[in-house]
Scaffold this motif. Structure first.
Motif, mmCIF file in Angstrom:
data_model
loop_
_atom_site.group_PDB
_atom_site.id
_atom_site.type_symbol
_atom_site.label_atom_id
_atom_site.label_comp_id
_atom_site.label_asym_id
_atom_site.label_seq_id
_atom_site.Cartn_x
_atom_site.Cartn_y
_atom_site.Cartn_z
ATOM 1 N N GLU A 51 4.687 11.967 -6.454
ATOM 2 C CA GLU A 51 4.867 12.613 -5.156
ATOM 3 C C GLU A 51 3.532 13.127 -4.615
ATOM 4 O OE1 GLU A 51 7.750 15.651 -5.697
ATOM 5 O OE2 GLU A 51 9.460 14.284 -5.816
ATOM 6 N N VAL A 52 2.749 13.756 -5.482
ATOM 7 C CA VAL A 52 1.438 14.272 -5.068
ATOM 8 C C VAL A 52 0.526 13.125 -4.647
ATOM 9 C CG1 VAL A 52 -0.671 15.390 -5.900
ATOM 10 C CG2 VAL A 52 1.562 16.375 -6.427
ATOM 11 N N ARG A 53 0.547 12.051 -5.416
ATOM 12 C CA ARG A 53 -0.296 10.898 -5.079
ATOM 13 C C ARG A 53 0.111 10.314 -3.726
ATOM 14 N NH1 ARG A 53 -0.577 6.404 -9.352
ATOM 15 N NH2 ARG A 53 -2.256 5.776 -7.953
ATOM 16 N N ARG A 54 1.414 10.256 -3.468
ATOM 17 C CA ARG A 54 1.885 9.687 -2.197
ATOM 18 C C ARG A 54 1.434 10.531 -1.011
ATOM 19 N NH1 ARG A 54 2.431 7.599 1.757
ATOM 20 N NH2 ARG A 54 4.015 6.143 2.526
ATOM 21 N N LEU A 58 3.808 3.767 -19.999
ATOM 22 C CA LEU A 58 5.218 4.127 -20.072
ATOM 23 C C LEU A 58 6.051 3.363 -19.041
ATOM 24 C CD1 LEU A 58 7.384 5.959 -21.312
ATOM 25 C CD2 LEU A 58 6.788 7.683 -19.601
ATOM 26 N N ILE A 59 5.531 3.286 -17.812
ATOM 27 C CA ILE A 59 6.310 2.708 -16.715
ATOM 28 C C ILE A 59 6.263 1.190 -16.713
ATOM 29 C CG2 ILE A 59 6.516 2.549 -14.208
ATOM 30 C CD1 ILE A 59 5.482 5.397 -14.034
ATOM 31 N N GLN A 62 -2.869 2.545 4.642
ATOM 32 C CA GLN A 62 -1.641 1.771 4.476
ATOM 33 C C GLN A 62 -1.603 1.039 3.130
ATOM 34 O OE1 GLN A 62 0.933 2.049 6.369
ATOM 35 N NE2 GLN A 62 -0.104 3.318 7.909
ATOM 36 N N GLU A 63 -2.731 0.472 2.737
ATOM 37 C CA GLU A 63 -2.771 -0.271 1.483
ATOM 38 C C GLU A 63 -2.561 0.664 0.290
ATOM 39 O OE1 GLU A 63 -2.645 -3.361 1.305
ATOM 40 O OE2 GLU A 63 -3.392 -4.083 3.233
ATOM 41 N N MET A 64 -3.173 1.836 0.327
ATOM 42 C CA MET A 64 -2.993 2.792 -0.767
ATOM 43 C C MET A 64 -1.554 3.294 -0.799
ATOM 44 S SD MET A 64 -4.482 4.278 -3.359
ATOM 45 C CE MET A 64 -6.269 4.412 -3.109
ATOM 46 N N ALA A 65 -0.999 3.574 0.356
ATOM 47 C CA ALA A 65 0.386 4.032 0.410
ATOM 48 C C ALA A 65 1.319 2.974 -0.164
ATOM 49 C CB ALA A 65 0.776 4.363 1.854
ATOM 50 N N GLY A 66 1.039 1.714 0.140
ATOM 51 C CA GLY A 66 1.869 0.633 -0.372
ATOM 52 C C GLY A 66 1.838 0.545 -1.884
ATOM 53 N N GLN A 67 0.665 0.735 -2.468
ATOM 54 C CA GLN A 67 0.585 0.665 -3.926
ATOM 55 C C GLN A 67 1.355 1.806 -4.577
ATOM 56 O OE1 GLN A 67 -3.231 1.214 -5.822
ATOM 57 N NE2 GLN A 67 -2.579 0.122 -7.651
ATOM 58 N N THR A 104 4.671 2.031 -7.163
ATOM 59 C CA THR A 104 4.764 2.835 -8.381
ATOM 60 C C THR A 104 6.057 3.644 -8.384
ATOM 61 O OG1 THR A 104 2.353 3.018 -8.544
ATOM 62 C CG2 THR A 104 3.651 4.650 -9.747
ATOM 63 N N LEU A 105 6.365 4.259 -7.251
ATOM 64 C CA LEU A 105 7.584 5.054 -7.143
ATOM 65 C C LEU A 105 8.821 4.177 -7.323
ATOM 66 C CD1 LEU A 105 9.033 7.689 -6.562
ATOM 67 C CD2 LEU A 105 8.806 7.200 -4.112
ATOM 68 N N GLU A 106 8.784 2.993 -6.759
ATOM 69 C CA GLU A 106 9.916 2.067 -6.874
ATOM 70 C C GLU A 106 10.177 1.695 -8.327
ATOM 71 O OE1 GLU A 106 10.807 -2.617 -5.786
ATOM 72 O OE2 GLU A 106 9.346 -1.499 -4.597
ATOM 73 N N ILE A 107 9.118 1.367 -9.039
ATOM 74 C CA ILE A 107 9.278 0.974 -10.444
ATOM 75 C C ILE A 107 9.700 2.162 -11.298
ATOM 76 C CG2 ILE A 107 8.025 0.157 -12.478
ATOM 77 C CD1 ILE A 107 6.437 -1.650 -10.614
ATOM 78 N N TYR A 108 9.113 3.314 -11.027
ATOM 79 C CA TYR A 108 9.498 4.516 -11.770
ATOM 80 C C TYR A 108 10.989 4.796 -11.585
ATOM 81 C CZ TYR A 108 10.253 9.445 -12.741
ATOM 82 O OH TYR A 108 10.770 10.616 -13.207
#
Length: 238
Positions: A107-110, A187-188, A220-225, A229-233
């Motif tokens: 969340e913080v990274r996003r 882990l993920i 946008q590119e960083m947000a997408g990455q 990560t959030l999706e896989i988590y």
């Protein structure tokens, strides 16, 4: 120095009051980095306290990195370094590492990393680009079985994006978070096929946007990455 080391009295915990008095003097820059403090005997007289109370206060100040006690030389006000702040946060995150912390870190990274990438696109230097490009090359060349090294390289890439902003506060804030990326990735992504290829492609897109000084695209590119990560988590750990 009388206003700093004046008598305290006997109310409350003496060692805590001594510690607070010296800390406030350091914060207010009445005691500058490198300043030698009076001897224990002199401080006991100035504060009108016992040596036991004084030594407890000095011990805590030393443990917090505010003063340095040099045997045979005396006590000095320490220079606080970025590394000290980062190390404290690293310890906290290491001790608190669990699935809840991973969720909070994502969340913080996003919230922060897309904006960090945007700023990096404006402030990056040629040296920053060289470091980022090397990270991508190293990741592509890394043995796919060496997941730990892959994670370390990814950590370096994101840290180098933060460094490209030229903002020390961002580096202090984000470096402890990036230090968790190897553990999070192991882990993920342990059983996620094709993730390395996606990561390389995403890093190249971020790099190219930063190289081209295209802040909006870098955002946008960083947000997408991170969304990935959030999706896989969410899919694998929740």
């Amino acid at each position: 120095m009388d206003e700093i080391f004046g008598k305290i009295g006997t109310a409350q915990t003496l060692s805590q009051k001594i510690e607070r008095r010296i800390e406030e003097a350091i914060r207010q820059k009445k005691l500058l980095v490198g300043t030698k403090l009076p001897s224990e005997r002199e401080l006991c007289e100035m504060f009108a306290v016992s040596r036991t109370a004084l030594r407890e206060a000095l011990r805590r100040l030393s443990a917090r990195g505010l003063i340095q006690i040099k045997k045979g030389s005396g006590m000095f006000v320490s220079e606080l370094k970025i590394e000290d702040a980062i190390e404290s946060l690293n310890l906290y995150y290491d001790l608190s590492f669990d699935s809840d912390l991973i969720s909070q870190i994502i969340e913080v990274r996003r919230v922060f990393e897309p904006e960090i990438a945007r700023i990096a696109a404006s402030n990056r230097t040629d040296e920053d680009l060289t470091a980022l490009n090397k990270n991508i090359t190293d990741l592509a060349d890394c043995d796919p079985d060496n997941t730990q090294l892959e994670a370390d390289i990814i950590n370096k890439f994101h840290l180098n994006v933060a460094k490209a902003t030229g903002n020390k506060v961002m580096i202090i804030s984000m470096e402890p978070i990036y230090s968790l990326l190897p553990r999070m990735r192991n882990l993920i992504y342990a059983n996620v096929d094709g993730e390395k290829d996606f990561t390389i492609k995403a890093h190249r897109a971020i790099f190219e946007a930063i190289r081209d000084k295209n802040g909006e695209q870098a955002y946008q590119e960083m947000a997408g990455q991170i969304d990935r990560t959030l999706e896989i988590y969410t899919q694998y750990l929740k």
